[in-house]
Design a protein around this motif. Structure first.
Motif, PDB file in Angstrom:
ATOM      1  N   ALA A  40       0.938  -1.120  -0.007  1.00 40.82           N
ATOM      2  CA  ALA A  40      -0.178   0.058   0.168  1.00 40.82           C
ATOM      3  C   ALA A  40       0.865   1.245  -0.005  1.00 40.82           C
ATOM      4  N   SER A  41       2.114   1.170   0.260  1.00 41.52           N
ATOM      5  CA  SER A  41       2.807   2.424   0.622  1.00 41.52           C
ATOM      6  C   SER A  41       4.020   2.516  -0.424  1.00 41.52           C
ATOM      7  N   THR A  44       2.331   3.695  -4.256  1.00 35.99           N
ATOM      8  CA  THR A  44       1.703   5.101  -4.178  1.00 35.99           C
ATOM      9  C   THR A  44       2.465   6.301  -3.788  1.00 35.99           C
ATOM     10  N   THR A  48       3.387   9.270  -6.364  1.00 36.76           N
ATOM     11  CA  THR A  48       3.314  10.666  -6.168  1.00 36.76           C
ATOM     12  C   THR A  48       4.400  11.611  -6.341  1.00 36.76           C
ATOM     13  N   PRO A  86      -2.356   8.650  -7.066  1.00 41.50           N
ATOM     14  CA  PRO A  86      -1.487   7.588  -7.648  1.00 41.50           C
ATOM     15  C   PRO A  86      -2.299   6.374  -7.612  1.00 41.50           C
ATOM     16  N   ARG A  92     -16.106  -0.757  -4.346  1.00 43.88           N
ATOM     17  CA  ARG A  92     -16.798  -1.377  -3.086  1.00 43.88           C
ATOM     18  C   ARG A  92     -17.891  -2.128  -3.899  1.00 43.88           C
ATOM     19  N   SER A 142      -8.233  11.498  -2.440  1.00 45.96           N
ATOM     20  CA  SER A 142      -6.979  10.771  -2.755  1.00 45.96           C
ATOM     21  C   SER A 142      -6.734   9.593  -1.609  1.00 45.96           C
ATOM     22  N   PHE A 143      -7.079   9.882  -0.521  1.00 46.20           N
ATOM     23  CA  PHE A 143      -6.499   8.672   0.756  1.00 46.20           C
ATOM     24  C   PHE A 143      -7.963   8.043   0.810  1.00 46.20           C
ATOM     25  N   GLY A 144      -8.960   8.228   0.267  1.00 47.80           N
ATOM     26  CA  GLY A 144     -10.223   7.737   0.775  1.00 47.80           C
ATOM     27  C   GLY A 144     -10.888   8.593   1.815  1.00 47.80           C
ATOM     28  N   HIS A 148     -12.034   3.007   5.948  1.00 48.61           N
ATOM     29  CA  HIS A 148     -11.004   2.306   5.341  1.00 48.61           C
ATOM     30  C   HIS A 148     -10.019   3.605   5.034  1.00 48.61           C
ATOM     31  N   CYS A 150      -7.114   5.719   4.242  1.00 49.84           N
ATOM     32  CA  CYS A 150      -5.787   5.405   4.399  1.00 49.84           C
ATOM     33  C   CYS A 150      -4.860   5.998   5.594  1.00 49.84           C
ATOM     34  N   THR A 156       2.806   9.862   4.558  1.00 44.83           N
ATOM     35  CA  THR A 156       3.326   9.878   3.079  1.00 44.83           C
ATOM     36  C   THR A 156       3.416  11.389   2.564  1.00 44.83           C
TER      37      THR A 156
HETATM   38  C1  HEM Z   1       0.399   8.944  -2.018  1.00 39.94           C
HETATM   39  C2  HEM Z   1       0.256   7.934  -1.147  1.00 39.94           C
HETATM   40  C3  HEM Z   1      -0.966   7.004  -0.642  1.00 39.94           C
HETATM   41  C4  HEM Z   1      -2.066   7.315  -1.447  1.00 39.94           C
HETATM   42  C5  HEM Z   1      -2.667   8.112  -2.309  1.00 39.94           C
HETATM   43  C6  HEM Z   1      -2.895   6.002  -0.841  1.00 39.94           C
HETATM   44  C7  HEM Z   1      -4.360   5.875  -0.974  1.00 39.94           C
HETATM   45  C8  HEM Z   1      -5.185   5.051  -0.392  1.00 39.94           C
HETATM   46  C9  HEM Z   1      -6.455   4.997  -0.496  1.00 39.94           C
HETATM   47  C10 HEM Z   1      -7.398   5.631  -1.375  1.00 39.94           C
HETATM   48  C11 HEM Z   1      -6.699   3.993   0.400  1.00 39.94           C
HETATM   49  C12 HEM Z   1      -8.276   3.689   0.447  1.00 39.94           C
HETATM   50  C13 HEM Z   1      -8.794   2.394  -0.033  1.00 39.94           C
HETATM   51  C14 HEM Z   1     -10.357   1.573  -0.056  1.00 39.94           C
HETATM   52  O1  HEM Z   1     -11.040   2.596   0.726  1.00 39.94           O
HETATM   53  O2  HEM Z   1     -10.767   1.079  -0.629  1.00 39.94           O
HETATM   54  C15 HEM Z   1      -5.907   3.407   1.109  1.00 39.94           C
HETATM   55  C16 HEM Z   1      -5.815   2.414   2.306  1.00 39.94           C
HETATM   56  C17 HEM Z   1      -4.775   2.010   2.869  1.00 39.94           C
HETATM   57  N1  HEM Z   1      -3.503   2.863   2.769  1.00 39.94           N
HETATM   58 FE1  HEM Z   1      -2.759   4.115   1.551  1.00 39.94          FE
HETATM   59  N2  HEM Z   1      -2.299   5.424   0.350  1.00 39.94           N
HETATM   60  C18 HEM Z   1      -0.869   6.214   0.122  1.00 39.94           C
HETATM   61  C19 HEM Z   1       0.153   5.867   1.094  1.00 39.94           C
HETATM   62  C20 HEM Z   1       0.215   4.835   1.879  1.00 39.94           C
HETATM   63  C21 HEM Z   1       0.958   4.527   3.016  1.00 39.94           C
HETATM   64  C22 HEM Z   1       2.604   5.163   3.258  1.00 39.94           C
HETATM   65  C23 HEM Z   1       0.867   3.617   3.695  1.00 39.94           C
HETATM   66  C24 HEM Z   1       1.380   2.840   4.956  1.00 39.94           C
HETATM   67  C25 HEM Z   1       2.421   3.331   5.558  1.00 39.94           C
HETATM   68  C26 HEM Z   1      -0.620   3.190   3.323  1.00 39.94           C
HETATM   69  C27 HEM Z   1      -1.543   2.243   3.973  1.00 39.94           C
HETATM   70  C28 HEM Z   1      -2.844   2.016   3.737  1.00 39.94           C
HETATM   71  C29 HEM Z   1      -3.612   0.928   4.529  1.00 39.94           C
HETATM   72  C30 HEM Z   1      -3.025  -0.226   5.143  1.00 39.94           C
HETATM   73  C31 HEM Z   1      -4.884   0.911   3.836  1.00 39.94           C
HETATM   74  C32 HEM Z   1      -6.290   0.286   4.186  1.00 39.94           C
HETATM   75  C33 HEM Z   1      -6.737   0.885   5.261  1.00 39.94           C
HETATM   76  C34 HEM Z   1      -7.828   0.046   5.719  1.00 39.94           C
HETATM   77  O3  HEM Z   1      -8.686  -0.715   4.737  1.00 39.94           O
HETATM   78  O4  HEM Z   1      -8.471   0.113   6.807  1.00 39.94           O
HETATM   79  N3  HEM Z   1      -1.064   3.967   2.335  1.00 39.94           N
HETATM   80  N4  HEM Z   1      -4.693   4.237   0.788  1.00 39.94           N
END
Ligand code: HEM
Length: 201
Positions: A40-41, A44, A48, A86, A92, A142-144, A148, A150, A156
Motif C-alpha cells: 500500500a505504501s 503510491t 506521487t 496514484p 466497493r 485521494s486517501f479515501g 478504510h 488510508c 506519506t
Molecule cells: C500517496 C500515497 C498514498 C495514497 C494516495 C494512498 C491511498 C489510499 C486509499 C485511497 C486507500 C483507501 C482504499 C479503500 O477505501 O478501498 C488507502 C488505504 C490504505 N492505505 Fe494508503 N495510500 C498512500 C500511502 C500509504 C502508505 C505510505 C501506507 C502505509 C504506511 C498506506 C497504507 C494503507 C492501508 C493499510 C490502507 C487500508 C486501510 C483500511 O482498509 O482500513 N498507504 N490508501
C-alpha cells in the motif's frame, strides 16, 4: 510476496508487531500486515513523487516559486495528489439496493469511485483542473474516506514533501530543466503515472 517476506524480519515494524502482539498476533498475521503496508505504501508514494517532479520539470515558473517559498511545498503536494492520485479507483461491493444521485445500485453491484473525477468536482473546487497553491484546504478523496481511509496519509504527505523540497532546493535555480526524451507512463484503468523520465538542463 516472497521478496517482501524475505526482508520482513529486517523491518522494525514486523519485530514490533510480533513483540508487542506476542500471544495476540500470529507470525503469519504479522507478516500479512507487513505485506499490506509494503504494497500500500511503496508504489503510491513513488508515483506521487514522480507526478510532483514531472510537474516541476514541465513548469519552471512553479519550480522557481517553490524554491523562493518552500512553505508552499505541502500545498503543492496536496494539489498534485488531488489532480493525479496514484490510485484512480476505490471499489466497493454494494450490500443492499441503493440509489446514488438518481442511479439505481443493486445489492452485489460493483461500485467504482473515480478519484481524479471526484477531486475535480466543480461544486467543491473553483477552476478544478488548475493546480493552485492557494486553495482553502478542501479535503480531496485521494486517501479515501471513512473507516478504510488510508492510515499512511499523514506520513506519506511528509515523505513526498521532503522529496519535493530536496529537489526544489537542488534544482530551483534559474537554469530551467527540461525533459530529455519521452515520458514513459504506467497506463491502466487503476493507475496513470509516470514510470520513467529523464531530465536535462
Ligand atoms: C500517496 C500515497 C498514498 C495514497 C494516495 C494512498 C491511498 C489510499 C486509499 C485511497 C486507500 C483507501 C482504499 C479503500 O477505501 O478501498 C488507502 C488505504 C490504505 N492505505 Fe494508503 N495510500 C498512500 C500511502 C500509504 C502508505 C505510505 C501506507 C502505509 C504506511 C498506506 C497504507 C494503507 C492501508 C493499510 C490502507 C487500508 C486501510 C483500511 O482498509 O482500513 N498507504 N490508501
Amino acid at each position: 510476496m516472497a521478496a517482501i517476506d524475505s526482508v520482513a524480519p529486517q523491518a522494525a515494524l514486523a519485530g514490533r508487531l510480533l513483540e508487542d502482539g506476542a500471544g495476540l498476533i500470529a507470525q503469519e498475521d504479522a507478516l500479512s500486515l507487513v505485506r499490506l503496508l509494503w504494497l500500500a505504501s511503496t508504489a503510491t508514494t513513488e508515483r506521487t513523487i514522480g507526478h510532483c517532479l514531472l510537474r516541476l520539470v514541465e513548469d519552471s515558473g512553479l519550480l522557481r516559486r517553490l524554491a523562493a517559498e518552500p512553505t508552499l511545498v505541502p500545498a503543492f503536494v496536496e494539489e498534485v495528489l488531488r489532480l493525479t492520485p496514484p490510485e484512480n479507483l476505490i471499489q466497493r461491493r454494494a450490500v443492499a439496493d441503493a440509489s446514488i444521485d438518481g442511479r439505481a445500485v443493486r445489492a452485489g453491484d460493483l461500485v467504482q469511485i473515480c478519484l481524479p473525477a471526484a477531486n475535480r468536482d466543480p461544486a467543491h473546487y473553483d477552476v478544478p483542473d488548475e493546480l493552485r497553491l492557494d486553495r482553502a484546504a478542501a479535503a480531496n478523496l485521494s486517501f479515501g474516506s471513512g473507516i478504510h481511509q488510508c492510515v499512511g496519509g499523514p506520513m506519506t504527505r511528509r515523505v513526498v514533501a521532503a522529496a519535493v523540497a530536496a529537489f526544489v532546493q537542488r534544482f530551483g535555480d534559474l537554469a530551467p530543466l527540461r525533459l530529455a526524451g519521452e515520458v514513459k507512463w504506467v497506463h491502466a484503468m487503476v493507475v496513470c503515472a509516470p514510470r520513467e523520465f529523464r531530465i536535462a538542463r
